[in-house]
Design an enzyme around this catalytic site. Structure first.
Site, PDB file in Angstrom:
ATOM      1  N   GLU A 135      -3.775  -0.035   0.851  1.00 47.58           N
ATOM      2  CA  GLU A 135      -2.857  -0.109   1.992  1.00 47.58           C
ATOM      3  C   GLU A 135      -2.607   1.318   2.475  1.00 47.58           C
ATOM      4  O   GLU A 135      -1.878   2.080   1.868  1.00 47.58           O
ATOM      5  CB  GLU A 135      -1.540  -0.770   1.588  1.00 47.58           C
ATOM      6  CG  GLU A 135      -0.641  -1.022   2.806  1.00 47.58           C
ATOM      7  CD  GLU A 135       0.695  -1.638   2.447  1.00 47.58           C
ATOM      8  OE1 GLU A 135       1.347  -2.182   3.354  1.00 47.58           O
ATOM      9  OE2 GLU A 135       1.101  -1.576   1.262  1.00 47.58           O
ATOM     10  N   ASP A 173       4.369  -7.968  -2.245  1.00 48.15           N
ATOM     11  CA  ASP A 173       4.535  -6.564  -1.839  1.00 48.15           C
ATOM     12  C   ASP A 173       5.533  -5.866  -2.770  1.00 48.15           C
ATOM     13  O   ASP A 173       6.292  -4.991  -2.355  1.00 48.15           O
ATOM     14  CB  ASP A 173       5.007  -6.477  -0.379  1.00 48.15           C
ATOM     15  CG  ASP A 173       4.855  -5.076   0.217  1.00 48.15           C
ATOM     16  OD1 ASP A 173       4.172  -4.234  -0.403  1.00 48.15           O
ATOM     17  OD2 ASP A 173       5.447  -4.814   1.281  1.00 48.15           O
TER      18      ASP A 173
END
EC number: 3.5.1.25
Length: 372
Positions: free
Chosen positions: A128, A269
């Site tokens: 990410e 997350d």
């Protein structure tokens, strides 16, 4: 000796069997309705009347938990984190890095590679950043954001031993053609995230995945559909953080109705504070205050989550009214199919015995990874 669950309500990821058996050791050996069950001498039979059996969960976006962090922890800490994640039903994950210097990302690639050799739960890496947009940095450190470099990505892929499976980037601020070609050659999926991309641009890009829908991306507007509109109208898998903070329950329901269970993928997350007491932690070297179920930077932005996957599973059902079969699809099956995770995501003969057992109130009772 094989274990056999009998009289359970079984959701395989492809079908539902209301009164079922499943025999397994390291892998699933047999399953079906109880009318087909034939006990064997070596069976260890466990009666699960009134219990629900589903595949182990797969989290494709998780930065850490239980005091460990993908960027800064050592090999043993990461391995122990994956063991502790079984307590929330997770039997597979893409360990997710974040925007940091090239040197720190390189170090994380080596560490995760070594951890994956000790923990089969680590199925790959989700990179990410660092190729994201400053406008929608979220909790990604702005001063570490970089332009796309295929040379850097190739180096990280080499250091990881080919574990990079997903890259989140912002196509509007990066040259994408070389990146798209390289990722295609490596079977790396490209996700739009932390991005201000327009709908028109995204239609011209190779986008395989949408990172944490609604968060850190151009939203839906009546004159510009943005990343959110693209997620709703495209056919690609879409992540959703179902904690009630990143996305409140009515908006989760909108996503479920507009996108549907065949494309949504639940993710946490989560960062290092998951499973830990309230207090002060870090994410990407930034101070994070954790309390009341949220992780916040000093500027008030959400800094990942402390969401456990079994709670995301329950929340999805509670927020939307979806079926257990659909929740299983969004928690295991979609992820396995998207990333071609052989033997994962479904309870079928020959697949890995990654199994979750719930009571009829959807409280997690037990998790088996490779039958243990």
């Amino acid at each position: 000796m094989s274990k056999v669950f009998i009289n359970c309500h079984l959701y395989t990821g492809r079908r539902e069997i209301q009164t079922a058996f499943i025999r397994f050791s390291k892998r699933v050996e047999a399953l079906g309705p109880m009318t087909e069950f034939q006990p064997q001498l070596a069976d260890q039979i466990i009666d699960l009347t009134g219990k629900i059996v589903v595949p182990g969960f797969i989290d494709v976006h998780v930065h850490g938990g239980y005091g460990a962090d993908s960027m800064f922890s050592d090999v043993d800490q990461l391995v122990q984190m994956t063991v502790k994640m079984k307590s929330e039903g997770v039997t597979g994950l893409l360990l997710t890095t974040m925007t940091q210097s090239p040197e720190k990302i390189s170090k994380a690639m080596r560490t995760i590679r070594a951890a994956s050799e000790k923990s089969p739960a680590i199925l790959g890496i989700h990179l990410e950043g660092p190729f994201v947009a400053k406008k929608f940095n979220g909790a990604q450190p702005v001063d570490q954001i970089q332009r796309v470099s295929v040379k850097k990505l190739a180096r990280w892929q080499q250091l990881s031993g080919g574990l990079v499976r997903l890259v989140t980037y912002a196509p509007e601020v990066n040259e994408r053609r070389d990146l798209e070609a390289y990722c295609r050659s490596q079977q790396i999926r490209l996700a739009v995230g932390h991005s201000d991309a327009t709908y028109e641009l995204l239609q011209k890009c190779r986008i395989d995945h949408v990172t944490h829908l609604f968060n850190a991306q151009r939203g839906l507007h009546q004159r510009e559909p943005g990343v959110v509109g693209y997620a709703m109208l495209s056919r690609v898998p879409v992540e959703l953080i179902c904690d009630g903070y990143h996305v409140v329950s009515p908006v989760v329901k909108i996503a479920y109705r507009q996108i549907g269970p065949k494309r949504l993928e639940l993710v946490t997350d989560a960062m290092e504070a998951k499973g830990m007491p309230a207090g002060n932690y870090q994410l990407g070297g930034q101070k994070v205050a954790v309390g009341n179920g949220r992780a916040l930077l000093a500027n008030g932005k959400l800094a990942g989550s402390v969401l456990k996957f079994n709670q995301a599973f329950k929340n999805m059902i509670r927020f939307t009214g979806c079926s257990i079969s659909e929740a299983v699809q969004m928690s295991s099956a979609n992820q396995a199919e998207e990333f071609q995770l052989v033997g994962k995501g479904f309870l079928e003969t020959g697949n890995d015995a990654d199994i979750n057992v719930f009571d009829n109130q959807l409280n997690l009772m037990a998790t088996y990874s490779y039958g243990k």
